[in-house]
Motif scaffolding. Structure first.
Motif, PDB file in Angstrom:
ATOM      1  N   LYS B  43      -1.974  23.620 -54.162  1.00 33.06           N
ATOM      2  CA  LYS B  43      -2.200  26.025 -53.885  1.00 33.06           C
ATOM      3  C   LYS B  43      -0.899  25.657 -54.582  1.00 33.06           C
ATOM      4  N   ARG B  44      -0.394  24.754 -54.281  1.00 32.88           N
ATOM      5  CA  ARG B  44       2.072  25.410 -53.347  1.00 32.88           C
ATOM      6  C   ARG B  44       2.395  25.653 -54.846  1.00 32.88           C
ATOM      7  N   LEU B  45       2.252  24.235 -55.534  1.00 32.04           N
ATOM      8  CA  LEU B  45       2.198  23.844 -56.956  1.00 32.04           C
ATOM      9  C   LEU B  45       2.200  24.987 -57.564  1.00 32.04           C
ATOM     10  N   VAL B  46       1.216  25.676 -57.579  1.00 32.95           N
ATOM     11  CA  VAL B  46       0.478  26.823 -59.003  1.00 32.95           C
ATOM     12  C   VAL B  46       1.230  27.987 -58.525  1.00 32.95           C
ATOM     13  N   GLU B  47       1.475  28.096 -57.159  1.00 29.94           N
ATOM     14  CA  GLU B  47       2.085  28.883 -57.191  1.00 29.94           C
ATOM     15  C   GLU B  47       3.829  29.473 -57.157  1.00 29.94           C
ATOM     16  N   ILE B  48       4.225  28.140 -57.227  1.00 32.80           N
ATOM     17  CA  ILE B  48       5.308  28.154 -57.583  1.00 32.80           C
ATOM     18  C   ILE B  48       5.882  28.104 -59.238  1.00 32.80           C
ATOM     19  N   MET B  49       4.279  27.271 -60.336  1.00 28.11           N
ATOM     20  CA  MET B  49       4.453  27.084 -60.958  1.00 28.11           C
ATOM     21  C   MET B  49       3.761  29.265 -62.000  1.00 28.11           C
ATOM     22  N   GLU B  50       3.447  29.425 -61.421  1.00 25.11           N
ATOM     23  CA  GLU B  50       3.297  30.918 -61.466  1.00 25.11           C
ATOM     24  C   GLU B  50       4.302  31.776 -61.336  1.00 25.11           C
ATOM     25  N   LYS B  51       5.187  31.515 -60.068  1.00 24.64           N
ATOM     26  CA  LYS B  51       6.320  32.147 -60.038  1.00 24.64           C
ATOM     27  C   LYS B  51       7.112  32.482 -61.261  1.00 24.64           C
ATOM     28  N   HIS B  52       6.980  30.933 -61.856  1.00 23.16           N
ATOM     29  CA  HIS B  52       8.639  30.986 -63.239  1.00 23.16           C
ATOM     30  C   HIS B  52       7.746  30.993 -63.849  1.00 23.16           C
ATOM     31  N   GLY B  53       6.555  31.396 -64.331  1.00 25.39           N
ATOM     32  CA  GLY B  53       6.117  31.707 -65.750  1.00 25.39           C
ATOM     33  C   GLY B  53       4.915  30.938 -65.976  1.00 25.39           C
ATOM     34  N   LEU B  54       4.875  29.530 -65.001  1.00 23.73           N
ATOM     35  CA  LEU B  54       4.606  29.139 -66.171  1.00 23.73           C
ATOM     36  C   LEU B  54       3.208  27.469 -65.566  1.00 23.73           C
ATOM     37  N   ALA B  55       2.471  29.053 -65.284  1.00 17.95           N
ATOM     38  CA  ALA B  55       0.772  28.977 -64.521  1.00 17.95           C
ATOM     39  C   ALA B  55       0.368  29.778 -66.009  1.00 17.95           C
ATOM     40  N   GLY B  56      -0.729  28.503 -66.426  1.00 17.57           N
ATOM     41  CA  GLY B  56      -1.707  29.356 -67.230  1.00 17.57           C
ATOM     42  C   GLY B  56      -3.480  30.232 -66.368  1.00 17.57           C
ATOM     43  N   GLU B  57      -3.720  30.029 -67.305  1.00 24.79           N
ATOM     44  CA  GLU B  57      -5.609  30.771 -66.574  1.00 24.79           C
ATOM     45  C   GLU B  57      -6.118  29.988 -65.783  1.00 24.79           C
ATOM     46  N   ALA B  58      -6.419  28.634 -66.560  1.00 23.23           N
ATOM     47  CA  ALA B  58      -6.611  27.716 -65.902  1.00 23.23           C
ATOM     48  C   ALA B  58      -6.349  27.285 -64.364  1.00 23.23           C
ATOM     49  N   GLU B  59      -4.701  26.791 -64.258  1.00 26.02           N
ATOM     50  CA  GLU B  59      -3.781  26.573 -62.443  1.00 26.02           C
ATOM     51  C   GLU B  59      -4.403  28.011 -62.034  1.00 26.02           C
ATOM     52  N   ARG B  60      -4.660  29.509 -62.567  1.00 26.01           N
ATOM     53  CA  ARG B  60      -4.625  30.384 -61.659  1.00 26.01           C
ATOM     54  C   ARG B  60      -6.360  30.259 -60.932  1.00 26.01           C
ATOM     55  N   ARG B  61      -6.291  30.011 -62.402  1.00 22.58           N
ATOM     56  CA  ARG B  61      -8.098  29.527 -61.169  1.00 22.58           C
ATOM     57  C   ARG B  61      -8.318  28.341 -60.344  1.00 22.58           C
ATOM     58  N   ILE B  62      -7.760  27.676 -60.561  1.00 24.01           N
ATOM     59  CA  ILE B  62      -7.900  26.337 -59.415  1.00 24.01           C
ATOM     60  C   ILE B  62      -6.978  26.616 -58.032  1.00 24.01           C
ATOM     61  N   ARG B  63      -5.722  27.952 -58.280  1.00 21.75           N
ATOM     62  CA  ARG B  63      -5.634  28.024 -56.896  1.00 21.75           C
ATOM     63  C   ARG B  63      -5.923  29.023 -56.644  1.00 21.75           C
ATOM     64  N   SER B  64      -6.707  30.036 -57.122  1.00 19.40           N
ATOM     65  CA  SER B  64      -7.659  30.818 -56.206  1.00 19.40           C
ATOM     66  C   SER B  64      -8.722  29.775 -55.768  1.00 19.40           C
ATOM     67  N   LEU B  65      -9.717  29.477 -56.447  1.00 21.21           N
ATOM     68  CA  LEU B  65     -10.517  28.110 -55.485  1.00 21.21           C
ATOM     69  C   LEU B  65      -9.720  28.055 -54.337  1.00 21.21           C
ATOM     70  N   ILE B  66      -8.942  27.111 -54.819  1.00 24.54           N
ATOM     71  CA  ILE B  66      -8.612  26.576 -53.560  1.00 24.54           C
ATOM     72  C   ILE B  66      -8.279  27.643 -52.168  1.00 24.54           C
ATOM     73  N   GLU B  67      -7.650  28.011 -52.326  1.00 26.28           N
ATOM     74  CA  GLU B  67      -7.279  29.564 -51.776  1.00 26.28           C
ATOM     75  C   GLU B  67      -8.520  29.494 -50.685  1.00 26.28           C
ATOM     76  N   GLU B  68     -10.165  30.492 -52.026  1.00 24.19           N
ATOM     77  CA  GLU B  68     -11.227  30.942 -51.410  1.00 24.19           C
ATOM     78  C   GLU B  68     -11.647  29.672 -50.686  1.00 24.19           C
ATOM     79  N   ASN B  69     -11.350  28.462 -50.624  1.00 26.45           N
ATOM     80  CA  ASN B  69     -12.694  27.563 -50.104  1.00 26.45           C
ATOM     81  C   ASN B  69     -11.879  26.888 -48.565  1.00 26.45           C
ATOM     82  N   ILE B  70     -10.016  26.059 -49.291  1.00 25.28           N
ATOM     83  CA  ILE B  70      -9.857  25.545 -48.351  1.00 25.28           C
ATOM     84  C   ILE B  70     -10.009  26.126 -46.598  1.00 25.28           C
ATOM     85  N   HIS B  71     -10.347  26.690 -45.698  1.00 26.94           N
ATOM     86  CA  HIS B  71     -10.615  26.989 -45.146  1.00 26.94           C
ATOM     87  C   HIS B  71     -11.731  26.358 -44.134  1.00 26.94           C
TER      88      HIS B  71
END
Ligand SMILES: Cc1cc2nc3c(=O)[nH]c(=O)nc-3n(C[C@H](O)[C@H](O)[C@H](O)COP(=O)(O)O)c2cc1C
Lengths: 189, 98
Positions: B43-71
């Motif tokens: 998740k933290r890796l995707v956040e960094i990628m997003e911040k630097h314009g390196l993340a696409g739709e797929a990475e964003r989807r993975i990040r949000s799935l992790i965020e929603e379910n990690i708890h």
């Protein structure tokens, strides 16, 4: 009101206290950049200092970290911290004090510090400040980072901040499941 | 290094620290904390990628799935495991379509 003058029960209603206890949550996502007033940090530390301790040894040392750069560095060594808290209290055991507890010293000191942590969390909650105790951090890493002397060992972190996300209360095992009355097996109903 | 490179290298260094301090803790922590730390790192890796314009739709989807379910790790190990299985299926579909 001084501690000596306070009425039995401390002047706090039983219902209010139970509500405070039940509504405290471990909050892991905080509002970014909001500063906790020093006076509130002082009250939280004071609540910790008034926790009970075995033989009244008070083996604790509390380090209140408010400097954002130090918080960032502690976080780098603490996988159990999920976002950026406004402050962190590092709860430590001072082995020069806990040694006085004899062979029970180490166990007792952990219990003492845990009680101090709970006091702090409740005091913070009463001030509208959210918190989370964190055990998942590198003890030797944080000790090095904060220049702790050999006899002062960090055992628990308490992150503090203003809640951005308030989690739902995690399920509790029922009273009838965990509590017995008069003897084991006679369930509390 | 200057500008964006400096920020990026500091963010990656934070992630590196997270991974190393996680490794130390995991010797003593519950087994499910292994997957938890790896997913947090992802998740933290995707956040960094997003911040630097390196993340696409797929990475964003993975990040949000992790965020929603990690708890789920705290409420039910079974549900947490089921989520990780689903996440890998999702990942497999993303890989297949690349
Ligand atoms: C000894 C101890 C260690 C804990 N360590 C962590 C931790 O490293 N990271 C974290 O996010 N929560 C940590 N917690 C918080 C628990 O996950 C939390 O108390 C539990 O899920 C119940 O939720 P509640 O506090 O909101 O009622 C810890 C709690 C205790 C008592």
């Amino acid at each position: 009101m001084s501690i000596e003058e306070a009425p039995h029960g401390g002047g706090c209603s039983a219902e209010d206290l139970l509500r405070l206890i039940k509504t405290r949550r471990s909050v892991r996502v905080y509002e970014a950049g909001r500063v906790i007033p020093l006076e509130h940090i002082r009250m939280i530390l004071d609540a910790g200092r008034w926790a009970p301790s075995g033989s009244n040894i008070q083996p604790w040392v509390f380090i209140a970290v408010r400097d954002g750069e130090v918080i960032r560095k502690i976080r780098m060594l603490s996988p159990g911290i999920f976002s950026f808290p406004s402050a962190i209290i590092v709860l430590c055991i001072d082995r020069e004090h806990s040694r006085r507890g004899g062979r029970m010293g180490d166990t007792m000191a952990l219990m003492d510090v845990s009680m101090a942590a709970q006091n702090m969390m409740l005091q913070a909650h009463a001030l509208g400040i959210a918190s989370c105790v964190v055990l998942s951090f590198s003890k030797n890493g944080v000790a090095r980072l904060l220049d702790l002397p050999e006899h002062v060992e960090p055992v628990l972190l308490l992150t503090l901040g203003y809640a951005k996300i308030r989690p739902k209360p995690p399920r509790r095992r029922g009273l009838e499941e965990v509590a017995h009355i008069d003897r084991y097996g006679r369930r509390f109903k | 290094m200057t500008g964006m490179g400096e920020g990026l290298s500091e963010e990656l260094f934070e992630l590196l620290s997270f991974m190393i301090s996680s490794a130390q803790g995991l010797f003593e922590e519950p087994q499910s904390y292994g997957p938890l730390r790896l997913l947090e790192a992802a998740k933290r890796l995707v956040e960094i990628m997003e911040k630097h314009g390196l993340a696409g739709e797929a990475e964003r989807r993975i990040r949000s799935l992790i965020e929603e379910n990690i708890h789920l790790v705290l409420s039910s190990e079974e549900d947490f495991k089921a989520f990780v299985d689903k996440l890998v299926e999702e990942l497999a579909s993303i890989i297949a379509s690349r």
